[in-house]
Design a protein around this motif. Structure first.
Motif, PDB file in Angstrom:
ATOM      1  N   ARG A 108       0.719  -1.120  -0.143  1.00  0.00           N
ATOM      2  CA  ARG A 108       0.094   0.078   0.191  1.00  0.00           C
ATOM      3  C   ARG A 108       0.732   1.163   0.058  1.00  0.00           C
ATOM      4  NH1 ARG A 108      -4.448   0.263   4.465  1.00  0.00           N
ATOM      5  NH2 ARG A 108      -4.837   1.953   3.315  1.00  0.00           N
ATOM      6  N   GLY A 109       1.792   1.323   0.847  1.00  0.00           N
ATOM      7  CA  GLY A 109       2.801   2.416   0.758  1.00  0.00           C
ATOM      8  C   GLY A 109       3.451   2.627  -0.487  1.00  0.00           C
ATOM      9  N   LEU A 110       4.051   1.490  -1.188  1.00  0.00           N
ATOM     10  CA  LEU A 110       4.635   1.796  -2.444  1.00  0.00           C
ATOM     11  C   LEU A 110       3.634   2.136  -3.394  1.00  0.00           C
ATOM     12  CD1 LEU A 110       6.897  -1.462  -2.629  1.00  0.00           C
ATOM     13  CD2 LEU A 110       7.685   0.741  -2.365  1.00  0.00           C
ATOM     14  N   ALA A 111       2.386   1.782  -3.569  1.00  0.00           N
ATOM     15  CA  ALA A 111       1.322   2.045  -4.590  1.00  0.00           C
ATOM     16  C   ALA A 111       0.977   3.551  -4.188  1.00  0.00           C
ATOM     17  CB  ALA A 111      -0.099   1.341  -4.303  1.00  0.00           C
ATOM     18  N   SER A 112       1.008   3.986  -3.055  1.00  0.00           N
ATOM     19  CA  SER A 112       0.797   5.592  -2.884  1.00  0.00           C
ATOM     20  C   SER A 112       2.031   6.364  -3.370  1.00  0.00           C
ATOM     21  CB  SER A 112       0.774   5.724  -1.303  1.00  0.00           C
ATOM     22  OG  SER A 112       0.559   7.202  -1.051  1.00  0.00           O
TER      23      SER A 112
END
Length: 138
Positions: A108-112
């Motif tokens: 999720r952090g990488l997608a953001s």
């Protein structure tokens, strides 16, 4: 009485143009700094989520899950497993579950982070417009 461009010496016209271009470049640099700062702030929010997920994964594996592993091992012992086998099996199960949670948080952090557009669109557009103005004046 204002001078007309026909009566203005060439050196004065070039000097005025250079002053205009220098002022324009200063404004463009200020715009680029502002836009880069905005983009950096947006990117940092993704990094924050990534770091939180990573810290939680490390802390959970190192400290909090020791008790869970012991509890699951005790459950297996109650079901008739030998204590070493129960401990190993409990460790594997808890590690897989926490690994999945950590993976989801990091993803999720990488997608953001990927969603934040790091291009300087306004600065690029403004610079193209300024180059065209300078070309027209020349």
């Amino acid at each position: 009485m204002a001078k007309t461009s026909e009566n203005t010496p060439l050196a004065e016209l070039i000097g005025g143009l250079l002053n205009d271009v220098a002022g324009l470049l200063r404004k463009e640099i200020d715009l680029a700094k502002t836009e880069a700062s905005e983009k950096l702030s947006a990117a940092l929010s993704g990094v924050e989520i990534l770091l939180i997920g990573t810290i939680l994964a490390i802390g959970a594996i190192g400290v909090l899950l020791s008790a869970v592993v012991s509890g699951v091992a005790a459950l297996f012992v109650a079901q008739g497993f030998a204590e070493p086998t129960a401990s190993a099996l409990a460790s594997i199960i808890v590690s897989v579950v926490i690994g999945l949670i950590a993976w989801i948080m990091i993803r999720r952090g990488l997608a953001s982070f990927r969603r934040s557009n790091l291009t300087l669109a306004r600065t690029t557009t403004s610079l193209r417009r300024d180059v065209q103005i300078v070309k027209d004046k020349l």
